[in-house]
Design an enzyme around this catalytic site. Structure first.
Site, short mmCIF file in Angstrom:
data_model
loop_
_atom_site.label_atom_id
_atom_site.label_comp_id
_atom_site.label_asym_id
_atom_site.label_seq_id
_atom_site.Cartn_x
_atom_site.Cartn_y
_atom_site.Cartn_z
N LEU A 261 16.87 104.08 94.91
CA LEU A 261 18.33 104.04 94.91
C LEU A 261 18.80 102.63 94.54
O LEU A 261 19.85 102.19 94.97
CB LEU A 261 18.87 104.44 96.28
CG LEU A 261 18.72 105.92 96.65
CD1 LEU A 261 19.21 106.18 98.07
CD2 LEU A 261 19.47 106.82 95.68
N THR B 145 -1.04 112.81 81.48
CA THR B 145 0.18 113.57 81.77
C THR B 145 0.43 114.55 80.63
O THR B 145 0.65 114.15 79.49
CB THR B 145 1.37 112.61 81.93
OG1 THR B 145 1.09 111.77 83.04
CG2 THR B 145 2.66 113.36 82.18
N LYS C 296 9.72 96.43 84.30
CA LYS C 296 9.85 96.14 85.74
C LYS C 296 8.91 94.98 86.04
O LYS C 296 8.09 94.64 85.19
CB LYS C 296 9.53 97.38 86.58
CG LYS C 296 8.08 97.81 86.50
CD LYS C 296 7.85 98.92 87.49
CE LYS C 296 6.39 99.18 87.71
NZ LYS C 296 6.13 100.19 88.70
N LEU D 112 0.27 107.07 89.81
CA LEU D 112 0.30 105.63 90.06
C LEU D 112 1.42 104.94 89.29
O LEU D 112 1.84 105.38 88.22
CB LEU D 112 -1.05 104.98 89.74
CG LEU D 112 -1.64 105.07 88.34
CD1 LEU D 112 -1.04 104.05 87.40
CD2 LEU D 112 -3.14 104.84 88.43
N ARG D 113 1.92 103.86 89.88
CA ARG D 113 2.96 103.06 89.24
C ARG D 113 2.35 101.79 88.69
O ARG D 113 1.48 101.19 89.33
CB ARG D 113 4.03 102.65 90.28
CG ARG D 113 4.90 103.79 90.74
CD ARG D 113 5.65 103.39 91.98
NE ARG D 113 4.71 103.05 93.07
CZ ARG D 113 5.07 102.58 94.25
NH1 ARG D 113 6.34 102.36 94.52
NH2 ARG D 113 4.18 102.31 95.18
N CYS E 24 6.50 106.11 81.26
CA CYS E 24 6.50 107.45 81.87
C CYS E 24 7.87 108.11 81.92
O CYS E 24 8.08 109.14 81.29
CB CYS E 24 5.92 107.37 83.28
SG CYS E 24 4.17 106.96 83.24
C1 UDX Z 1 6.53 105.98 87.32
C2 UDX Z 1 6.32 106.84 88.59
O1 UDX Z 1 6.86 106.14 89.72
C3 UDX Z 1 4.84 107.13 88.79
O2 UDX Z 1 4.67 107.98 89.92
C4 UDX Z 1 4.32 107.81 87.53
O3 UDX Z 1 2.94 108.07 87.64
C5 UDX Z 1 4.59 106.97 86.31
O4 UDX Z 1 5.98 106.66 86.20
P1 UDX Z 1 6.26 103.41 86.66
O5 UDX Z 1 6.84 103.81 85.35
O6 UDX Z 1 5.05 102.55 86.67
O7 UDX Z 1 5.90 104.73 87.52
O8 UDX Z 1 7.36 102.59 87.48
P2 UDX Z 1 8.44 102.86 88.64
O9 UDX Z 1 8.20 101.88 89.72
O10 UDX Z 1 8.53 104.26 89.02
O11 UDX Z 1 9.80 102.40 87.90
C6 UDX Z 1 10.26 103.05 86.72
C7 UDX Z 1 11.55 102.43 86.25
O12 UDX Z 1 12.62 102.77 87.11
C8 UDX Z 1 11.56 100.90 86.14
O13 UDX Z 1 12.18 100.52 84.93
C9 UDX Z 1 12.37 100.45 87.33
O14 UDX Z 1 13.02 99.23 87.11
C10 UDX Z 1 13.36 101.60 87.45
N1 UDX Z 1 13.90 101.78 88.81
C11 UDX Z 1 13.09 102.16 89.83
C12 UDX Z 1 15.26 101.58 89.04
O15 UDX Z 1 16.02 101.24 88.12
N2 UDX Z 1 15.76 101.78 90.30
C13 UDX Z 1 14.97 102.17 91.34
O16 UDX Z 1 15.50 102.35 92.44
C14 UDX Z 1 13.59 102.37 91.10
#
Ligand code: UDX
Length: 443
Positions: free
Chosen positions: A252, A123, A323, A155-156, A262
């Protein structure tokens, strides 16, 4: 017949992408300067917790399609396509440290023994494509035969394998049509829609997507704070909003905000780049501030649940990873929340099914547990920071028996308020009405 691919960098993105490319038939060598890590990977000993990754690596090591090496020079020389997937850490200023990208690209330039496509998967902020092109030209000479392609990764963590095989889109930014189409063919068997764009747009799509998702989370968290003052329920509000197809039901989920490697880094990097370009991204700035504040508000909520002070109270935090399904604790809300509560005099304990080792380094003085029930035994409050199944599925009668005072503060809204009150808990969550008053009559 697959491509001959080298992936430089065996972090999250490099390792997962390399293993997935091998799985769909390419011959892949993953290279890294860290010899110890390469040794471990050769034995299919995966340094990160990612469901399914160890099987994938083992299977493809076995088939011979996937190899690991610390000899980056040979890996580059033997490949036709070289992916750059090295780390791009954030600096305090918000800028991105591109030194590893720069180093990898110079190394590729030094070993251009024929036409190669250099694919930027790390990134990187907008403008990096041109920087890479220029660096290779300068290092390898005007006659060097290469193309650069920007191919951001979406990717997540925790669902990285699934996301790699079934991405929503594949974004390819290039100035050469031929190179762009060849990189599209690498992913052909996935059957995913490919978006061909210019390099700058590709770089910005990645940051814009992460910034937008971060803003969505901060927005719902601010709405949750409003709900708490009004008696509304954020889960219902989010459901009603999400039924509008223009908004969509995803991202949401209110709680203690986003963490990880990220969103926090990429939002700050985008803000930094925008400022340098003379653009003031006010919504993004607010999304970052709201996210930082959400953790502090939650720590306050814990104190209020314990009658105003956590001093000398035993608080058990459930979940340290940012997470579920990952052992990654980078920028994890739990770590900040623990720090704040500790500074206020709480005796802290923490449980996580996989992240205690990584988190332990950041948590001196905190007792760490790999059993959730042991963590809460004798505690004054159970505080949920990560929605692990192991936490969601706890036997609540046993939780009640083990806690010294039946206080549960739920930062991820994993429990049902009415049930918690019926079971005799003093239960607090995010953006849902004060259930104590609401259900007082039925207890
Ligand atoms: C993210 C992006 O989704 C992905 O596309 C990118 O390549 C890298 O960053 P990631 O960090 O692995 O991926 O996790 P993600 O599932 O997106 O969650 C990020 C954070 O947001 C977590 O701490 C999660 O708990 C939080 N989250 C997510 C919320 O608080 N509420 C939500 O509704 C969704």
């Amino acid at each position: 017949m697959g491509e001959k691919i080298a992936v430089i960098g065996t972090g999250y993105v490099g390792l997962v992408s390399g293993a997935c490319f091998a799985e769909i038939g390419h011959r892949v060598v993953c290279a890294d300067v860290d010899e110890g890590k390469i040794e471990r990977l050769r034995a299919a000993d995966i340094p990160i917790y990612e469901p399914g990754l160890d099987h994938l690596v083992r299977r493809n090591l076995g088939s011979g399609r996937l190899r690991f090496t610390a000899d980056i020079d040979t890996a580059v020389r033997d490949a036709d396509i070289v992916y750059v997937a090295v780390g791009t850490p954030g600096l305090d200023s918000g800028a991105v440290d591109l030194s590893q990208v720069s180093q990898a690209v110079r190394q590729i330039a030094a070993h251009l023994n024929g036409y190669k496509i250099i694919v930027i998967k790390s990134t990187v902020p907008v403008g990096t494509f041109r920087f890479v092109e220029q660096t290779v030209k300068e290092a390898a000479g005007e006659n060097a035969r290469f193309d650069v392609v920007s191919n951001p990764e979406f990717l997540r963590e925790g669902s990285a394998i699934r996301d790699s095989f079934h991405p929503d889109r594949i974004v390819i930014g290039a100035t050469s049509d031929t190179a762009a189409r060849r990189i599209a063919r690498v992913h052909e068997s996935m059957g995913t829609e490919v978006l061909f764009v210019d390099p700058e747009s590709a770089e910005l799509i990645k940051y814009a997507s992460n910034a937008f998702l971060a803003a969505k989370i901060s927005f719902i968290n601010e709405m949750a704070n409003v709900c708490e003052k009004t008696g509304a329920d954020i889960a219902l509000v989010a459901r009603g909003m999400g039924m509008d197809r223009r908004i969509g039901p995803y991202f949401l989920q209110a709680g203690i905000g986003y963490g990880g490697s990220c969103f926090p880094k990429d939002t700050k990097a985008q803000l930094h780049v925008a400022k340098k370009l003379g653009c003031d991204m006010k919504i993004l700035q607010a999304a970052i501030e709201v996210n930082e504040r959400q953790r502090l508000l939650f720590a306050d909520k814990v104190a209020r649940a314990l009658d105003g002070s956590v001093k000398d109270r035993i608080v058990a935090v459930m979940g340290l990873a940012f997470k579920p399904n990952t052992d990654d604790v980078r920028e994890a809300p739990a770590l900040d929340i623990i720090r704040v509560l500790r500074q206020s005099g709480a005796q802290m304990r923490a449980y996580d099914p996989v992240a205690t080792e990584k988190a332990g380094l950041h948590l001196p003085g905190v007792c760490l547990y790999s059993d959730p029930y042991e963590a809460i035994s004798g505690a004054d409050a159970m505080v949920v920071c990560t929605e692990w199944d192991q936490v969601k599925n706890m036997d609540l009668h046993e939780v009640k028996r083990r806690l010294r005072t039946p206080v549960v503060v739920d930062g991820r809204n994993v429990f049902e308020p009415k049930l918690m009150v019926q079971l005799g808990f003093r239960y607090h969550s995010v953006g849902r009405k004060n259930v104590q008053e609401e259900y007082a009559g039925i207890v």
